[in-house]
Design a protein around this motif. Structure first.
Motif, PDB file in Angstrom:
ATOM      1  N   GLU A   1      25.726  36.711   9.846  1.00  0.00           N
ATOM      2  CA  GLU A   1      24.835  37.040  10.874  1.00  0.00           C
ATOM      3  C   GLU A   1      25.275  36.300  12.186  1.00  0.00           C
ATOM      4  OE1 GLU A   1      20.694  36.762   9.399  1.00  0.00           O
ATOM      5  OE2 GLU A   1      20.808  38.889   8.212  1.00  0.00           O
ATOM      6  N   LEU A   2      26.300  35.890  12.216  1.00  0.00           N
ATOM      7  CA  LEU A   2      26.858  35.520  13.600  1.00  0.00           C
ATOM      8  C   LEU A   2      26.429  35.919  14.759  1.00  0.00           C
ATOM      9  CD1 LEU A   2      30.015  33.968  12.296  1.00  0.00           C
ATOM     10  CD2 LEU A   2      28.009  33.048  12.342  1.00  0.00           C
ATOM     11  N   SER A   3      26.336  35.422  16.184  1.00  0.00           N
ATOM     12  CA  SER A   3      26.340  36.044  17.323  1.00  0.00           C
ATOM     13  C   SER A   3      27.601  36.994  17.758  1.00  0.00           C
ATOM     14  CB  SER A   3      25.721  35.234  18.475  1.00  0.00           C
ATOM     15  OG  SER A   3      26.841  34.273  18.663  1.00  0.00           O
ATOM     16  N   ALA A   4      27.546  37.845  18.521  1.00  0.00           N
ATOM     17  CA  ALA A   4      28.558  38.234  19.013  1.00  0.00           C
ATOM     18  C   ALA A   4      29.737  37.436  19.655  1.00  0.00           C
ATOM     19  CB  ALA A   4      28.344  39.476  20.067  1.00  0.00           C
ATOM     20  N   GLU A   5      29.200  36.420  20.573  1.00  0.00           N
ATOM     21  CA  GLU A   5      30.133  35.501  21.156  1.00  0.00           C
ATOM     22  C   GLU A   5      30.720  34.645  20.046  1.00  0.00           C
ATOM     23  OE1 GLU A   5      31.056  34.877  24.077  1.00  0.00           O
ATOM     24  OE2 GLU A   5      29.751  36.000  25.309  1.00  0.00           O
ATOM     25  N   GLN A   6      29.987  34.164  19.070  1.00  0.00           N
ATOM     26  CA  GLN A   6      30.607  33.494  17.926  1.00  0.00           C
ATOM     27  C   GLN A   6      31.740  34.260  17.108  1.00  0.00           C
ATOM     28  OE1 GLN A   6      29.968  30.005  17.522  1.00  0.00           O
ATOM     29  NE2 GLN A   6      31.746  30.568  16.259  1.00  0.00           N
ATOM     30  N   ARG A   7      31.351  35.538  17.086  1.00  0.00           N
ATOM     31  CA  ARG A   7      32.432  36.439  16.329  1.00  0.00           C
ATOM     32  C   ARG A   7      33.675  36.564  17.029  1.00  0.00           C
ATOM     33  NH1 ARG A   7      28.611  41.975  15.772  1.00  0.00           N
ATOM     34  NH2 ARG A   7      26.760  40.784  15.361  1.00  0.00           N
TER      35      ARG A   7
ATOM     36  N   SER B   1      34.730  34.082  19.352  1.00  0.00           N
ATOM     37  CA  SER B   1      35.106  32.884  19.133  1.00  0.00           C
ATOM     38  C   SER B   1      36.296  32.765  17.974  1.00  0.00           C
ATOM     39  CB  SER B   1      34.284  31.868  19.377  1.00  0.00           C
ATOM     40  OG  SER B   1      33.672  31.816  20.682  1.00  0.00           O
ATOM     41  N   ASP B   2      35.360  33.112  16.731  1.00  0.00           N
ATOM     42  CA  ASP B   2      36.257  33.013  15.276  1.00  0.00           C
ATOM     43  C   ASP B   2      37.435  33.787  15.337  1.00  0.00           C
ATOM     44  OD1 ASP B   2      34.087  31.252  14.736  1.00  0.00           O
ATOM     45  OD2 ASP B   2      33.115  32.578  13.274  1.00  0.00           O
ATOM     46  N   ASP B   3      37.352  35.143  15.979  1.00  0.00           N
ATOM     47  CA  ASP B   3      38.481  35.915  15.836  1.00  0.00           C
ATOM     48  C   ASP B   3      39.550  35.438  16.740  1.00  0.00           C
ATOM     49  OD1 ASP B   3      37.302  37.731  14.210  1.00  0.00           O
ATOM     50  OD2 ASP B   3      36.774  39.095  15.664  1.00  0.00           O
ATOM     51  N   PHE B   4      39.216  34.968  17.777  1.00  0.00           N
ATOM     52  CA  PHE B   4      40.295  34.306  18.657  1.00  0.00           C
ATOM     53  C   PHE B   4      41.059  33.255  18.149  1.00  0.00           C
ATOM     54  CE2 PHE B   4      41.513  31.066  21.829  1.00  0.00           C
ATOM     55  CZ  PHE B   4      42.236  32.011  22.599  1.00  0.00           C
ATOM     56  N   ALA B   5      40.148  32.375  17.512  1.00  0.00           N
ATOM     57  CA  ALA B   5      40.781  31.042  16.770  1.00  0.00           C
ATOM     58  C   ALA B   5      41.716  31.699  15.674  1.00  0.00           C
ATOM     59  CB  ALA B   5      39.602  30.273  16.186  1.00  0.00           C
ATOM     60  N   PHE B   6      41.220  32.365  14.802  1.00  0.00           N
ATOM     61  CA  PHE B   6      41.974  32.968  13.640  1.00  0.00           C
ATOM     62  C   PHE B   6      43.651  33.873  14.205  1.00  0.00           C
ATOM     63  CE2 PHE B   6      43.306  36.431  10.598  1.00  0.00           C
ATOM     64  CZ  PHE B   6      43.726  35.587   9.642  1.00  0.00           C
ATOM     65  N   ALA B   7      43.277  34.660  15.210  1.00  0.00           N
ATOM     66  CA  ALA B   7      44.336  35.015  15.898  1.00  0.00           C
ATOM     67  C   ALA B   7      45.488  33.946  16.532  1.00  0.00           C
ATOM     68  CB  ALA B   7      43.966  35.994  17.051  1.00  0.00           C
ATOM     69  N   LEU B   8      44.702  32.930  17.170  1.00  0.00           N
ATOM     70  CA  LEU B   8      45.593  31.993  17.636  1.00  0.00           C
ATOM     71  C   LEU B   8      46.426  31.417  16.548  1.00  0.00           C
ATOM     72  CD1 LEU B   8      46.731  30.284  19.991  1.00  0.00           C
ATOM     73  CD2 LEU B   8      44.706  28.811  19.654  1.00  0.00           C
ATOM     74  N   GLU B   9      45.691  31.122  15.498  1.00  0.00           N
ATOM     75  CA  GLU B   9      46.461  30.553  14.246  1.00  0.00           C
ATOM     76  C   GLU B   9      47.634  31.619  13.941  1.00  0.00           C
ATOM     77  OE1 GLU B   9      46.278  27.249  12.957  1.00  0.00           O
ATOM     78  OE2 GLU B   9      45.002  27.317  14.763  1.00  0.00           O
ATOM     79  N   LEU B  10      47.358  32.529  13.897  1.00  0.00           N
ATOM     80  CA  LEU B  10      48.578  33.612  13.509  1.00  0.00           C
ATOM     81  C   LEU B  10      49.613  33.397  14.379  1.00  0.00           C
ATOM     82  CD1 LEU B  10      46.604  36.950  12.862  1.00  0.00           C
ATOM     83  CD2 LEU B  10      47.611  35.272  10.906  1.00  0.00           C
TER      84      LEU B  10
END
Length: 302
Positions: free
Chosen positions: A225-231, A233-242
């Motif tokens: 139940e994360l906020s849209a902004e946190q989702r 941010s998490d997607d961005f961080a994971f994609a950057l690691e890729l």
């Protein structure tokens, strides 16, 4: 004689290439007005009202002067927008390049997150980056920092441009869309969470969206139940690691290819030695390839 285009050799238009003489204030010019204040006001207006509503008249009104007073400092609106782009680039925090122990991955992450923060703070910026040359002094300081960090990755120089494009064009695209979502929500007087919920409700029962809905429901951020902004941010961080993992994988591929080329060269040399030795057997003549390589080695040493 070959035909030449009338556009050949034409210099691109940019405020950073123009040789404008220093401004000398006339007696009738408003006291206290200067280029820095004009650029700062431009950034404030762009942040508050967006690019579509920006005009030189609106800027002059914000400064409490006439439009002609503004044109005393800049030739065109385009020049002013270029200056605003570089002004906000000054907000980018650059890594400490004197720290030799710093990990290039950490520094690249830092630069990517700084670029993301800048694009989201100034949602008008992505569009201008596609319209104007972006080589003011602050922008170039950031660009040069990315080059120096990437140089420490071990990736070949030939691959550096593509690697930087993979990282920073990804950041640009991701944040351009997120920034537009934010701008839409502000205009509608809603939040990003409310907007996304409206989208979900609109497509939930439509068959062609079933796979997308299943992914959204099963995603970690949905369960937590994360906020849209946190989702985002998490997607961005994971994609950057890729992206970073991809750079490391390509570096190792280049190193493996270099080792294989070296092994192939050594094998070819060995095969030539065997062939020359066989041909020279019984004649007392030194193998040609060995003689050639010996002379080459001696020349190299000299």
């Amino acid at each position: 004689m070959a035909a030449t285009s009338s556009r050949a050799g034409k210099q691109p238009r940019s405020v950073w290439l123009a040789e404008r003489p220093p401004v000398k204030r006339k007696a009738e010019q408003p006291a206290g007005l200067d280029l820095d204040k004009i650029v700062a006001a431009t950034v404030r207006l762009l942040d508050a009202e967006g690019l579509a509503k920006f005009s030189m008249r609106r800027l002059a009104a914000e400064l409490g002067v006439t439009a002609m007073s503004v044109y005393w400092y800049v030739d065109t609106k385009d020049d002013l927008l270029e200056l605003a782009m570089d002004a906000v680039a000054g907000e980018l925090d650059l890594p400490d390049e004197s720290d030799e122990r710093a990990d290039w991955r950490d520094q690249l992450r830092h630069l990517a997150f700084e670029y993301r923060k800048l694009l989201l703070a100034h949602t008008w910026l992505p569009r201008l980056l596609g319209e104007y040359l972006n080589f003011g002094p602050r922008s170039m300081a950031f660009s040069n920092a990315t080059l120096r960090v990437m140089a420490r990755s071990g990736l070949s120089k030939e691959s550096t441009s593509g690697a930087l494009a993979a990282v920073f064009q990804f950041v640009y695209g991701f944040c351009s869309i997120q920034g537009q979502h934010r701008a839409h929500c502000r205009a509608e007087g809603t939040t990003l969470d409310e907007y996304f919920q409206q989208v979900v409700e609109a497509v939930r029962d439509r068959p062609r969206f079933a796979e997308t809905m299943e992914l959204s429901v099963n995603a970690t951020y949905a369960r937590e139940e994360l906020s849209a902004e946190q989702r985002l941010s998490d997607d961005f961080a994971f994609a950057l690691e890729l992206q970073i993992a991809g750079i490391e994988a390509m570096r190792e591929r280049e190193r493996q290819q270099e080792r294989e080329r070296g092994q192939a060269t050594a094998a070819a040399n060995d095969a030539a030695d065997v062939t020359d030795a066989a041909a020279a057997a019984g004649t007392g003549v030194p193998p040609a390839s060995s003689t050639t390589r010996t002379r080459t080695d001696q020349t190299t040493k000299r």
